[in-house]
Design a protein around this motif. Structure first.
Motif, mmCIF file in Angstrom:
data_model
loop_
_atom_site.group_PDB
_atom_site.id
_atom_site.type_symbol
_atom_site.label_atom_id
_atom_site.label_comp_id
_atom_site.label_asym_id
_atom_site.label_seq_id
_atom_site.Cartn_x
_atom_site.Cartn_y
_atom_site.Cartn_z
ATOM 1 N N PHE A 130 0.836 -1.207 0.000
ATOM 2 C CA PHE A 130 0.000 0.000 0.000
ATOM 3 C C PHE A 130 0.869 1.255 0.000
ATOM 4 O O PHE A 130 0.523 2.257 -0.641
ATOM 5 C CB PHE A 130 -0.911 0.009 1.232
ATOM 6 N N TRP A 131 1.971 1.214 0.702
ATOM 7 C CA TRP A 131 2.896 2.343 0.789
ATOM 8 C C TRP A 131 3.490 2.648 -0.583
ATOM 9 O O TRP A 131 3.565 3.816 -1.001
ATOM 10 C CB TRP A 131 3.989 1.964 1.783
ATOM 11 N N ARG A 132 3.884 1.633 -1.287
ATOM 12 C CA ARG A 132 4.524 1.842 -2.589
ATOM 13 C C ARG A 132 3.529 2.233 -3.666
ATOM 14 O O ARG A 132 3.778 3.148 -4.465
ATOM 15 C CB ARG A 132 5.253 0.567 -3.015
ATOM 16 N N TRP A 133 2.376 1.555 -3.695
ATOM 17 C CA TRP A 133 1.461 1.711 -4.819
ATOM 18 C C TRP A 133 0.270 2.604 -4.527
ATOM 19 O O TRP A 133 -0.391 3.086 -5.457
ATOM 20 C CB TRP A 133 0.945 0.335 -5.262
ATOM 21 N N GLY A 134 -0.031 2.828 -3.262
ATOM 22 C CA GLY A 134 -1.267 3.515 -2.924
ATOM 23 C C GLY A 134 -2.428 2.541 -2.976
ATOM 24 O O GLY A 134 -2.346 1.477 -3.600
ATOM 25 N N TYR A 135 -3.519 2.909 -2.332
ATOM 26 C CA TYR A 135 -4.657 2.001 -2.235
ATOM 27 C C TYR A 135 -5.174 1.589 -3.614
ATOM 28 O O TYR A 135 -5.441 0.411 -3.863
ATOM 29 C CB TYR A 135 -5.779 2.656 -1.434
ATOM 30 N N SER A 136 -5.323 2.545 -4.506
ATOM 31 C CA SER A 136 -5.948 2.265 -5.800
ATOM 32 C C SER A 136 -5.164 1.255 -6.625
ATOM 33 O O SER A 136 -5.746 0.393 -7.299
ATOM 34 C CB SER A 136 -6.107 3.562 -6.602
ATOM 35 N N GLU A 137 -3.834 1.357 -6.591
ATOM 36 C CA GLU A 137 -2.996 0.496 -7.412
ATOM 37 C C GLU A 137 -2.503 -0.750 -6.673
ATOM 38 O O GLU A 137 -1.796 -1.571 -7.245
ATOM 39 C CB GLU A 137 -1.791 1.291 -7.927
ATOM 40 N N ALA A 138 -2.858 -0.866 -5.415
ATOM 41 C CA ALA A 138 -2.478 -2.060 -4.647
ATOM 42 C C ALA A 138 -3.511 -3.156 -4.936
ATOM 43 O O ALA A 138 -4.410 -3.429 -4.141
ATOM 44 C CB ALA A 138 -2.426 -1.745 -3.160
ATOM 45 N N SER A 139 -3.360 -3.790 -6.078
ATOM 46 C CA SER A 139 -4.306 -4.826 -6.486
ATOM 47 C C SER A 139 -4.137 -6.065 -5.620
ATOM 48 O O SER A 139 -3.121 -6.245 -4.930
ATOM 49 C CB SER A 139 -4.071 -5.185 -7.954
ATOM 50 N N ILE A 140 -5.134 -6.932 -5.654
ATOM 51 C CA ILE A 140 -5.040 -8.185 -4.907
ATOM 52 C C ILE A 140 -3.857 -9.002 -5.405
ATOM 53 O O ILE A 140 -3.153 -9.642 -4.617
ATOM 54 C CB ILE A 140 -6.350 -8.980 -5.014
ATOM 55 N N ASP A 141 -3.594 -8.975 -6.714
ATOM 56 C CA ASP A 141 -2.430 -9.695 -7.248
ATOM 57 C C ASP A 141 -1.141 -9.147 -6.643
ATOM 58 O O ASP A 141 -0.250 -9.920 -6.291
ATOM 59 C CB ASP A 141 -2.385 -9.584 -8.768
ATOM 60 N N ARG A 142 -1.025 -7.836 -6.539
ATOM 61 C CA ARG A 142 0.180 -7.243 -5.936
ATOM 62 C C ARG A 142 0.265 -7.563 -4.447
ATOM 63 O O ARG A 142 1.360 -7.781 -3.910
ATOM 64 C CB ARG A 142 0.185 -5.734 -6.166
ATOM 65 N N LEU A 143 -0.866 -7.594 -3.794
ATOM 66 C CA LEU A 143 -0.872 -7.899 -2.367
ATOM 67 C C LEU A 143 -0.497 -9.359 -2.111
ATOM 68 O O LEU A 143 0.247 -9.660 -1.177
ATOM 69 C CB LEU A 143 -2.236 -7.583 -1.755
ATOM 70 N N SER A 159 -5.755 -17.284 1.987
ATOM 71 C CA SER A 159 -5.081 -16.957 3.249
ATOM 72 C C SER A 159 -5.170 -15.462 3.543
ATOM 73 O O SER A 159 -5.350 -15.049 4.697
ATOM 74 C CB SER A 159 -3.614 -17.387 3.191
ATOM 75 N N LEU A 160 -5.041 -14.645 2.479
ATOM 76 C CA LEU A 160 -5.087 -13.192 2.647
ATOM 77 C C LEU A 160 -6.454 -12.765 3.168
ATOM 78 O O LEU A 160 -6.562 -12.043 4.169
ATOM 79 C CB LEU A 160 -4.787 -12.518 1.311
ATOM 80 N N TYR A 161 -7.516 -13.234 2.495
ATOM 81 C CA TYR A 161 -8.864 -12.862 2.913
ATOM 82 C C TYR A 161 -9.214 -13.480 4.263
ATOM 83 O O TYR A 161 -9.831 -12.837 5.117
ATOM 84 C CB TYR A 161 -9.888 -13.314 1.868
ATOM 85 N N GLY A 162 -8.809 -14.740 4.458
ATOM 86 C CA GLY A 162 -9.152 -15.425 5.695
ATOM 87 C C GLY A 162 -8.496 -14.808 6.914
ATOM 88 O O GLY A 162 -9.051 -14.839 8.018
ATOM 89 N N THR A 163 -7.317 -14.231 6.720
ATOM 90 C CA THR A 163 -6.575 -13.651 7.844
ATOM 91 C C THR A 163 -6.930 -12.192 8.090
ATOM 92 O O THR A 163 -7.094 -11.758 9.240
ATOM 93 C CB THR A 163 -5.064 -13.762 7.604
ATOM 94 N N PHE A 164 -7.044 -11.413 7.017
ATOM 95 C CA PHE A 164 -7.179 -9.960 7.163
ATOM 96 C C PHE A 164 -8.522 -9.396 6.710
ATOM 97 O O PHE A 164 -8.788 -8.219 6.941
ATOM 98 C CB PHE A 164 -6.064 -9.263 6.372
ATOM 99 N N GLY A 165 -9.337 -10.186 6.064
ATOM 100 C CA GLY A 165 -10.578 -9.658 5.529
ATOM 101 C C GLY A 165 -10.388 -9.136 4.116
ATOM 102 O O GLY A 165 -9.436 -9.514 3.424
ATOM 103 N N ASP A 166 -11.267 -8.227 3.673
ATOM 104 C CA ASP A 166 -11.161 -7.711 2.312
ATOM 105 C C ASP A 166 -10.049 -6.667 2.207
ATOM 106 O O ASP A 166 -9.354 -6.368 3.187
ATOM 107 C CB ASP A 166 -12.495 -7.147 1.841
ATOM 108 N N LYS A 167 -9.888 -6.111 1.018
ATOM 109 C CA LYS A 167 -8.811 -5.161 0.772
ATOM 110 C C LYS A 167 -8.919 -3.932 1.675
ATOM 111 O O LYS A 167 -7.899 -3.448 2.203
ATOM 112 C CB LYS A 167 -8.824 -4.729 -0.704
ATOM 113 N N SER A 168 -10.130 -3.435 1.887
ATOM 114 C CA SER A 168 -10.301 -2.258 2.736
ATOM 115 C C SER A 168 -9.895 -2.554 4.172
ATOM 116 O O SER A 168 -9.252 -1.720 4.836
ATOM 117 C CB SER A 168 -11.761 -1.787 2.700
ATOM 118 N N ALA A 169 -10.250 -3.729 4.661
ATOM 119 C CA ALA A 169 -9.880 -4.098 6.025
ATOM 120 C C ALA A 169 -8.369 -4.250 6.147
ATOM 121 O O ALA A 169 -7.764 -3.835 7.145
ATOM 122 C CB ALA A 169 -10.577 -5.394 6.425
ATOM 123 N N LEU A 170 -7.751 -4.849 5.137
ATOM 124 C CA LEU A 170 -6.292 -5.006 5.147
ATOM 125 C C LEU A 170 -5.603 -3.649 5.107
ATOM 126 O O LEU A 170 -4.582 -3.437 5.786
ATOM 127 C CB LEU A 170 -5.856 -5.855 3.951
#
Length: 205
Positions: A20-33, A43-54
């Protein structure tokens, strides 16, 4: 044991914060995350929730990392308001110079993308900036600035902090950034100073 996570959750969050720091929220795609954290989508969704929650968890992680450094810098005692500004911006310069983190500032890049954030995320960003401003104002008052001076200097120092983050992402040198910070501190030199009396004055009438 079945169901136990086979990864370091805090490390995964740190890496997500950097995405998020490098790309900003808009460009921090799920693939990049997923690439940045090394986790699958499940694992990402199960641990942290959706993109907004992460994103919100990443902001919290950012605050937990850097807020103590700013708090230490502002705790003083500082002999002058100028020293407060210099100490605060020194933390910013040190973070920018750290090769282990992305250029700029997560809070700054997030502030530029508030329209893309959900209401809770946008409110978190603004609250964090307001908190920095309020803490700066307290430190400036403690260093002898008047109320109006402290309010103005706190706002200008926060603005300088954000400007340094933007300039660092644009490739400005550490020397250039230090020059900006020094100029901001110099502009605060007269805050809290007692005005000199005109020649021949015997005091207030």
């Amino acid at each position: 044991m079945a169901g136990r996570k086979q990864f370091d959750v805090d490390e995964a969050l740190r890496r997500a914060m950097h995405v998020f720091w490098r790309w900003g929220y808009s460009e921090a795609s799920i693939d990049r995350l997923t690439e940045g954290t090394g986790l699958g989508r499940g694992s990402l969704y199960g641990t942290f929730g959706d993109k907004s929650a992460l994103f919100r968890k990443s902001l919290q992680r950012y605050a937990q990392t850097y807020q103590p450094l700013y708090e230490q810098a502002l705790s003083g005692p500082h002999p002058t308001p100028s020293a407060v500004v210099a100490a605060y911006l020194k933390v910013t310069l040190n973070r920018i110079a750290d090769p282990a983190v992305p250029d700029g500032c997560l809070l700054t890049v997030s502030a530029t993308q508030i329209p893309a954030l959900d209401a809770e995320g946008g409110a978190m960003v603004r609250a964090m900036i307001d908190g920095l401003r309020a803490r700066l104002e307290q430190a400036l008052l403690a260093a002898g600035a008047g109320e109006r001076e402290a309010a103005e200097l706190a706002l200008c120092t926060v603005a300088t902090n954000k400007s340094l983050a933007v300039l660092s992402r644009a490739g400005f040198s550490g020397e250039d950034l230090a020059t900006v910070a020094a100029a901001a501190a110099k502009n605060a030199e007269n805050a809290g100073a007692v005005p000199s009396r005109p020649a021949g004055s015997s005091g207030p009438r």
